[in-house]
Design a protein around this motif. Structure first.
Motif, mmCIF file in Angstrom:
data_model
loop_
_atom_site.group_PDB
_atom_site.id
_atom_site.type_symbol
_atom_site.label_atom_id
_atom_site.label_comp_id
_atom_site.label_asym_id
_atom_site.label_seq_id
_atom_site.Cartn_x
_atom_site.Cartn_y
_atom_site.Cartn_z
ATOM 1 N N VAL A 129 1.260 -1.111 0.316
ATOM 2 C CA VAL A 129 -0.074 0.524 -0.211
ATOM 3 C C VAL A 129 0.843 1.413 -0.029
ATOM 4 O O VAL A 129 1.152 2.193 -0.802
ATOM 5 C CB VAL A 129 -0.987 0.318 1.101
ATOM 6 C CG1 VAL A 129 -1.564 1.195 1.098
ATOM 7 C CG2 VAL A 129 -2.005 -1.093 1.211
ATOM 8 N N GLU A 130 1.623 1.569 0.953
ATOM 9 C CA GLU A 130 2.896 2.400 1.037
ATOM 10 C C GLU A 130 3.671 2.835 -0.262
ATOM 11 O O GLU A 130 3.669 3.639 -1.326
ATOM 12 C CB GLU A 130 4.127 2.469 1.978
ATOM 13 C CG GLU A 130 3.405 2.780 3.162
ATOM 14 C CD GLU A 130 4.475 1.965 4.317
ATOM 15 O OE1 GLU A 130 5.083 1.152 4.206
ATOM 16 O OE2 GLU A 130 3.810 2.112 5.375
ATOM 17 N N HIS A 131 4.137 1.580 -1.269
ATOM 18 C CA HIS A 131 4.483 1.269 -2.288
ATOM 19 C C HIS A 131 2.991 2.012 -3.607
ATOM 20 O O HIS A 131 3.689 2.804 -4.778
ATOM 21 C CB HIS A 131 4.889 0.333 -3.202
ATOM 22 C CG HIS A 131 5.003 0.253 -4.917
ATOM 23 N ND1 HIS A 131 6.674 0.881 -4.227
ATOM 24 C CD2 HIS A 131 4.789 -0.110 -5.616
ATOM 25 C CE1 HIS A 131 6.945 0.847 -6.293
ATOM 26 N NE2 HIS A 131 5.546 0.340 -6.294
ATOM 27 N N GLU A 132 2.262 1.704 -3.533
ATOM 28 C CA GLU A 132 1.509 2.310 -4.702
ATOM 29 C C GLU A 132 0.960 3.939 -4.083
ATOM 30 O O GLU A 132 0.693 4.676 -4.982
ATOM 31 C CB GLU A 132 -0.265 0.870 -4.409
ATOM 32 C CG GLU A 132 -0.118 0.118 -4.705
ATOM 33 C CD GLU A 132 -1.404 -0.576 -4.496
ATOM 34 O OE1 GLU A 132 -2.391 -0.336 -3.847
ATOM 35 O OE2 GLU A 132 -1.586 -1.673 -4.860
ATOM 36 N N ALA A 133 1.009 4.473 -3.132
ATOM 37 C CA ALA A 133 0.765 5.871 -2.470
ATOM 38 C C ALA A 133 1.921 5.905 -2.665
ATOM 39 O O ALA A 133 1.677 7.270 -3.406
ATOM 40 C CB ALA A 133 0.528 5.718 -1.379
ATOM 41 N N GLU A 134 3.033 6.077 -2.505
ATOM 42 C CA GLU A 134 4.907 6.560 -3.762
ATOM 43 C C GLU A 134 4.018 6.835 -4.821
ATOM 44 O O GLU A 134 4.743 7.895 -5.483
ATOM 45 C CB GLU A 134 5.904 5.891 -3.090
ATOM 46 C CG GLU A 134 7.310 6.723 -3.279
ATOM 47 C CD GLU A 134 7.005 7.789 -2.541
ATOM 48 O OE1 GLU A 134 6.917 9.224 -3.817
ATOM 49 O OE2 GLU A 134 6.813 8.183 -1.829
ATOM 50 N N VAL A 135 3.678 5.747 -5.494
ATOM 51 C CA VAL A 135 3.272 5.943 -6.615
ATOM 52 C C VAL A 135 2.477 7.015 -7.175
ATOM 53 O O VAL A 135 3.280 7.948 -8.313
ATOM 54 C CB VAL A 135 2.975 4.312 -7.467
ATOM 55 C CG1 VAL A 135 3.081 4.536 -8.896
ATOM 56 C CG2 VAL A 135 4.444 3.614 -7.086
ATOM 57 N N LEU A 136 1.279 6.820 -6.759
ATOM 58 C CA LEU A 136 0.698 8.197 -7.164
ATOM 59 C C LEU A 136 0.437 8.767 -6.165
ATOM 60 O O LEU A 136 0.455 10.076 -8.057
ATOM 61 C CB LEU A 136 -1.067 7.305 -5.753
ATOM 62 C CG LEU A 136 -1.485 6.233 -6.839
ATOM 63 C CD1 LEU A 136 -3.123 6.157 -5.724
ATOM 64 C CD2 LEU A 136 -2.447 6.680 -8.108
ATOM 65 N N ARG A 137 1.623 9.584 -5.700
ATOM 66 C CA ARG A 137 2.429 10.854 -5.833
ATOM 67 C C ARG A 137 2.982 11.166 -6.862
ATOM 68 O O ARG A 137 2.755 12.481 -6.612
ATOM 69 C CB ARG A 137 3.008 10.771 -4.279
ATOM 70 C CG ARG A 137 1.910 11.206 -2.423
ATOM 71 C CD ARG A 137 2.564 11.322 -1.203
ATOM 72 N NE ARG A 137 3.538 10.494 -0.909
ATOM 73 C CZ ARG A 137 3.023 9.668 -0.253
ATOM 74 N NH1 ARG A 137 1.890 9.162 0.096
ATOM 75 N NH2 ARG A 137 3.416 7.959 0.184
ATOM 76 N N GLU A 138 3.891 10.137 -7.040
ATOM 77 C CA GLU A 138 4.904 10.252 -8.017
ATOM 78 C C GLU A 138 4.122 11.444 -8.996
ATOM 79 O O GLU A 138 4.695 11.747 -9.842
ATOM 80 C CB GLU A 138 5.675 9.514 -8.477
ATOM 81 C CG GLU A 138 7.054 9.235 -7.563
ATOM 82 C CD GLU A 138 7.992 8.250 -7.658
ATOM 83 O OE1 GLU A 138 7.683 7.564 -8.419
ATOM 84 O OE2 GLU A 138 8.574 8.002 -6.495
ATOM 85 N N TYR A 139 3.324 10.150 -9.363
ATOM 86 C CA TYR A 139 2.482 10.290 -10.803
ATOM 87 C C TYR A 139 1.641 11.630 -10.754
ATOM 88 O O TYR A 139 1.122 12.540 -11.907
ATOM 89 C CB TYR A 139 1.474 9.615 -11.054
ATOM 90 C CG TYR A 139 0.626 9.304 -11.808
ATOM 91 C CD1 TYR A 139 0.776 9.018 -13.477
ATOM 92 C CD2 TYR A 139 -1.706 9.548 -11.591
ATOM 93 C CE1 TYR A 139 -0.103 9.454 -14.473
ATOM 94 C CE2 TYR A 139 -1.660 10.377 -13.311
ATOM 95 C CZ TYR A 139 -1.987 9.654 -14.445
ATOM 96 O OH TYR A 139 -2.517 10.503 -15.463
ATOM 97 N N ILE A 140 1.269 11.771 -9.539
ATOM 98 C CA ILE A 140 0.453 13.584 -9.002
ATOM 99 C C ILE A 140 1.436 14.247 -9.566
ATOM 100 O O ILE A 140 0.517 15.677 -10.500
ATOM 101 C CB ILE A 140 -0.639 13.644 -7.795
ATOM 102 C CG1 ILE A 140 -1.932 12.626 -8.414
ATOM 103 C CG2 ILE A 140 -1.141 14.971 -7.713
ATOM 104 C CD1 ILE A 140 -2.611 12.382 -7.027
ATOM 105 N N ALA A 141 2.453 14.636 -9.050
ATOM 106 C CA ALA A 141 3.471 16.141 -8.851
ATOM 107 C C ALA A 141 3.893 15.751 -10.498
ATOM 108 O O ALA A 141 4.464 16.714 -10.399
ATOM 109 C CB ALA A 141 4.203 15.420 -8.187
ATOM 110 N N SER A 142 3.935 14.720 -11.025
ATOM 111 C CA SER A 142 4.763 14.866 -13.007
ATOM 112 C C SER A 142 4.025 15.311 -13.592
ATOM 113 O O SER A 142 2.009 15.893 -13.278
ATOM 114 C CB SER A 142 5.623 13.429 -12.733
ATOM 115 O OG SER A 142 4.317 12.748 -13.177
#
Length: 142
Positions: A129-142
């Protein structure tokens, strides 16, 4: 995700005893290795049972003065729920919840190859779940 993912992270060490050993032997092993269950093996290291802290506490509650001298074979759980390295984590979670167990030996045929606990499963799910959240944060930030 499969069971092998957990075993690659934590290793395959499993502490075992024989059914002829005593609950006192089991308590000593549980304490010295800071574990919650011991796999009981027979000839050829095949799984014949499992002994958990819960099994020991029940015996202490019934007859405290004689409990530690009892043989493991007289109190262990014989209907062991196992999995193999390719079992899906979701299946393990379902079995553990349905059967109300916290430890599951991993076998390859009749051979013991590891053990996983509910703690291992929860840790893996949290990391996922933490990995998925990080991937989503990176996607939103880019």
């Amino acid at each position: 995700m499969i069971v092998d993912t957990i075993l690659q992270l934590k290793g395959t060490a499993v502490y075992t005893l024989r059914d002829s050993d005593t609950l006192g032997d089991a308590v000593a092993m549980l304490n010295s290795h800071n574990i919650g269950a011991i796999v009981i093996v027979g000839m050829g290291e095949s799984v014949i049972g499992i002994l958990s802290e819960r099994d020991i506490v029940r015996q202490l509650g019934n007859n405290p003065s004689a409990a530690l001298a009892k043989s493991i074979g007289s109190v262990m759980t014989r209907a062991v729920v196992t999995c193999d390295r390719t079992t899906a984590i979701s299946d393990v979670m379902e079995r553990m919840t349905h059967r109300r167990i916290r430890h599951m030996p991993v076998v390859d045929g009749d051979r013991l190859t590891g053990i996983i606990s509910i703690g291992d499963v929860v840790k893996l799910k949290i990391e996922e779940v933490e990995h998925e959240a990080e991937v989503l944060r990176e996607y939103i930030a880019s």
